[in-house]
Design an enzyme around this catalytic site. Structure first.
Site, mmCIF file in Angstrom:
data_model
loop_
_atom_site.group_PDB
_atom_site.id
_atom_site.type_symbol
_atom_site.label_atom_id
_atom_site.label_comp_id
_atom_site.label_asym_id
_atom_site.label_seq_id
_atom_site.Cartn_x
_atom_site.Cartn_y
_atom_site.Cartn_z
ATOM 1 N N GLU B 67 0.811 -1.220 0.000
ATOM 2 C CA GLU B 67 0.000 0.000 0.000
ATOM 3 C C GLU B 67 0.844 1.269 0.000
ATOM 4 O O GLU B 67 0.446 2.299 -0.538
ATOM 5 C CB GLU B 67 -0.958 0.018 1.188
ATOM 6 N N PHE B 129 -11.528 -8.125 13.338
ATOM 7 C CA PHE B 129 -10.429 -8.508 12.454
ATOM 8 C C PHE B 129 -10.113 -7.367 11.487
ATOM 9 O O PHE B 129 -11.008 -6.811 10.850
ATOM 10 C CB PHE B 129 -10.801 -9.772 11.673
ATOM 11 N N GLN B 130 -8.851 -6.998 11.412
ATOM 12 C CA GLN B 130 -8.366 -5.908 10.566
ATOM 13 C C GLN B 130 -9.047 -4.575 10.866
ATOM 14 O O GLN B 130 -9.230 -3.743 9.978
ATOM 15 C CB GLN B 130 -8.487 -6.265 9.082
ATOM 16 N N LYS B 179 -17.877 -1.270 5.789
ATOM 17 C CA LYS B 179 -18.322 -2.247 4.795
ATOM 18 C C LYS B 179 -19.844 -2.207 4.605
ATOM 19 O O LYS B 179 -20.344 -2.344 3.488
ATOM 20 C CB LYS B 179 -17.879 -3.648 5.221
ATOM 21 N N MET B 493 24.274 9.456 2.374
ATOM 22 C CA MET B 493 24.099 10.735 3.047
ATOM 23 C C MET B 493 24.420 10.618 4.534
ATOM 24 O O MET B 493 25.086 11.483 5.106
ATOM 25 C CB MET B 493 22.665 11.251 2.833
#
Lengths: 215, 578
Positions: B67, B129-130, B179, B493
């Protein structure tokens, strides 16, 4: 802007060698009534590791507009920049910040005191009467008083009651009204106009939030 | 009033239909003229993906490999196309993986709309869940966010999202849709774009008084200096900007994000500001008499030590975000407003001038920098190649017409310093947040945002490994991105800082890399590695001529440093050439 309240875009008075020290500022935030906005505002302070002395949310004279009163102890420069950041948030309408001499403010406190102390100790009764405390509940074993005033007044009464078996004490956040504020009805007209600035049209959208684009 | 009537007309014109929340999302995206979505499906966003299945011909969906890649790609897309980048992700880990990109887009003012799935509304707060509290996690890194729990809110939430993301000072917006709202049916009465939110003023009121005062200051100035940032690009004001500086004859220097708004070879372009910027612009910041900041925010990497920054100068600050005025540098004249509108007002009031003597000073510093730094960088005497000579060779081949996407680190500074640009929206980099791993996915997005242009991603060996999985996205969808890995086998760097300030205590900067060419090959991407100067140009040419994606790894000097450099805590005038 004219005789409007002091806001964060007013000329910087501290730039010309004004007070640089910390002092109490009461920040008044006018917002839409939206879930999550409380957090969005609170994290503006916590991100800068600033302590909030007092935080109150309240409805306003305008139906759909909410208001926060936040008290911090900071320098003017810090408060000014912070207020600009708060005002930038999408659902914030307007932010003002004021010193204590520019506002009228109150805090309220509740005291639970044993009933027998009141019944037997004349001193306590006199103390409560002197401080203008009001009885809000009487039970057989305790009495609840209410008082309001500035922080120092409330603190003084709390201290005075301590020797007499004060059972419980609670104080609210500060609520404040800005001395020269004209309220938010007028201001809202500017916000509801499509073009910002001078031209103020009559406020036909006020209290008709469903007609204004929103959730 | 006007808008209300329009609302009525449209609502009566469209026939009512009963559609799902997910279908409404698709219609909103089409109405907002979205053509590309970067995303990754998952449980809580499945109804939206199901609706997307039927919109395959109208909405191009690029399946990323992580993502974070989706939001960086959307950023790259937004930066080259000037449109709003759109991201789909699922709840929980899908959404939390967006956070880095949101923070990046927030600090670099990139318009992004993220749509995340969320668990059913009745499960909110139950550790389902999630389930994560995405709204609260993303609040500090979004311009606005909102959780939709009812399908009836979807259209207005998305209309607001697109309006907020793109207007004023742009930024990322996240809409979290539960949802149940995705599957819920509701009466669709047409989509209405948002153009006004009463609590939101995207453009501050332009005060004529300040424009006049600013013009007066500029007209009196003997040594005026313009410093500009991404505001010029975001405001689509490159032309207005050029007209202003050309009329007033003011030397102009850019921030990393302002780069490409003014062509590199423009006579008034005096170079880059800040920590690894050019010599003249940094030193002369503390010598100019009027400093005109346009669409930039005085980042600490630009200003160095603030209490020694341009103290002698009167400061005019043009910005669309009033909170930027006086934030870091106290302004003399604040010019609030969109620079596309304020610059032409200023241009009409300023006198036509040429500051030849003053401009010569910049050129003198430039000569000195050229002698001490640039010549050596461009033509190293060692066998090891320098990053600068790679960029120089690339310039010759692209002629300044390519989009350059850089990652973060030494190569980024070198790319910004030496790349030639002819047109705006050509430089894509993570400026404010300095997100390593930004380069590859952003380049993919940049290519979709500007499909007809050559897109070259310049990436270090460290940053490349942070999002290397997006090679899979290239493999599957064929974005013809040219990946130029400048490999010095170090986290360069940090190593440079450790060398200069930590007594060469190289603490965990020695990073090993896989065989990048073999990795690319595994992803069906052609490539080669070059470690000899004599093969460099041919390899670059082969990369650019190749149809489709290509990976070119160039082995560069292990311990080269980027100079000039303003050490942290120093004034810009104390810039070091070596």
């Amino acid at each position: 802007m004219n005789n409007d309240n002091k806001n964060q875009y007013a000329p910087n008075s501290s730039a010309s060698g004004g007070a640089k020290g910390k002092q109490e500022y009461t920040i008044t935030v006018y917002t839409e009534n939206q879930i999550g906005l409380l957090n969005r505002i609170a994290i503006m302070f916590t991100r800068r590791k600033m302590n909030i002395d007092s935080f109150n949310t309240s409805p306003t004279e305008v139906d759909s507009v909410h208001r926060f009163n936040i008290v911090v102890n900071e320098t003017e420069e810090v408060v000014r920049k912070l207020c600009r950041q708060i005002e930038k948030q999408v659902e914030v309408l307007k932010v003002y910040f004021n010193t204590n001499d520019e506002i009228v403010w109150q805090e309220m406190a509740l005291y639970k005191v044993p009933a027998d102390v009141i019944a037997t100790k004349v001193k306590v009764e006199r103390l409560l009467r002197e401080k203008g405390a009001r009885v809000v509940a009487i039970r057989t074993d305790y009495i609840v008083f209410e008082t309001s005033g500035h922080r120092e007044e409330i603190n003084a009464l709390t201290k005075a009651l301590e020797p007499y078996g004060l059972i419980e004490f609670v104080r609210t956040a500060r609520i404040a009204i800005i001395n020269n504020s004209k309220g938010f009805h007028e201001k809202l007209k500017e916000f509801e106009a499509l073009q910002p600035g001078e031209g103020i049209i009559s406020n036909e959208f006020l209290n008709q939030q469903d007609k204004v684009f929103s959730m | 009033m006007e808008t209300l009537e329009i609302v009525k007309e449209k609502t009566t014109a469209v026939k009512e239909e009963n559609i799902s929340g997910s279908e409404a999302v698709m219609r909103a995206l089409i109405a907002e003229e979205v053509d590309t979505i970067f995303g990754y499906p998952g449980g809580a966003i499945m109804p939206i993906y199901d609706a997307l299945y039927d919109y395959d011909n109208k909405l191009k969906h690029i399946l990323v490999r992580h993502e974070q890649g989706s939001i960086h790609a959307a950023q790259g897309y937004a930066r080259t196309s000037g449109k709003t980048g759109v991201v789909f992700a699922t709840s929980g880990p899908g959404a939390t993986n967006l956070v880095t990109g949101l923070a990046d887009a927030m600090i670099d003012s990139t318009p992004i709309v993220c749509i995340t799935g969320q668990v059913f509304a009745h499960l909110l707060g139950t550790d389902a869940f999630q389930e994560t509290d995405v709204i609260n996690i993303t609040t500090p890194v979004t311009k606005w966010n909102y959780q939709v729990t009812d399908a009836n809110e979807i259209l207005s939430a998305l209309a607001k999202a697109f309006y907020i993301a793109k207007s004023g000072r742009p930024g990322p917006v996240l809409i979290d849709i539960t949802k149940n709202a995705q599957v819920q049916k509701f009466d669709y009465k047409g989509y209405e774009k948002c153009n006004h939110i009463r609590s939101y003023r995207p453009k501050p009121f332009i005060r004529k008084k300040y424009i006049e005062q600013a013009a007066a200051l500029i007209n009196e100035a003997k040594k005026p200096f313009v410093i500009f940032g991404q505001g010029v690009i975001l405001g689509d004001a490159e032309k207005e900007f050029r007209q202003f500086i050309e009329k007033a004859g003011i030397p102009s220097a850019w921030t990393v994000l302002g780069l490409s708004a003014l062509p590199t070879d423009h006579p008034l372009n005096v170079g880059m500001l800040g920590m690894h910027g050019n010599y003249g612009p940094n030193v002369l910041t503390n010598e100019c008499d009027v400093l005109i900041a346009i669409g930039m925010r005085f980042d600490d990497r630009v200003t160095g030590r603030l209490d020694k920054y341009a103290k002698q100068a009167k400061i005019i600050h043009l910005d669309i975000d009033p909170a930027e005025i006086d934030k870091n540098v106290q302004t003399t004249i604040p010019v609030w407003g969109d620079c596309k509108e304020t610059l032409p007002l200023l241009t009409t009031l300023v006198n036509k001038k040429e500051h030849k003597e003053w401009l010569k000073k910049f050129n003198d510093f430039s000569k000195e920098e050229n002698e001490i730094v640039i010549k050596k960088e461009m033509h190293p005497t060692t066998n090891e190649m320098s990053m600068a000579e790679v960029i120089d060779a690339l310039n010759e081949l692209t002629n300044g017409d390519a989009v350059i996407v850089s990652d973060v680190g030494q190569h980024q500074m070198v790319a910004c310093r030496y790349t030639k640009f002819n047109q705006s929206r050509s430089n894509v980099t993570s400026g404010g947040l300095g997100t390593m791993g930004f380069g590859l996915p952003a380049a993919i997005g940049a290519k979709y945002g500007a499909p007809q242009r050559e897109v070259v991603a310049i990436i270090g060996d460290g940053g490349f490994q942070m999002t290397i999985q997006e090679l899979g996205t290239i493999m599957q969808f064929g974005a013809a991105v040219k990946i130029l890995v400048l490999n010095n086998n170090f986290l360069g760097m940090v190593r440079q800082w450790q060398q200069l300030f930590n007594d060469r205590r190289y603490s965990f900067v020695d990073i090993q890399s896989p065989d990048f060419v073999a990795v690319a090959k595994a992803y069906n991407i052609t490539g080669q590695s070059v470690n000899d100067r004599k093969n460099l140009k041919a390899a670059l040419k082969e990369m650019l001529d190749h149809k489709g994606a290509y990976l070119l790894e160039v082995m560069v000097g292990k311990e080269n440093n980027v100079f000039p450099m303003v050490p942290q805590g120093c004034s810009v005038a104390e810039i070091r050439l070596k």
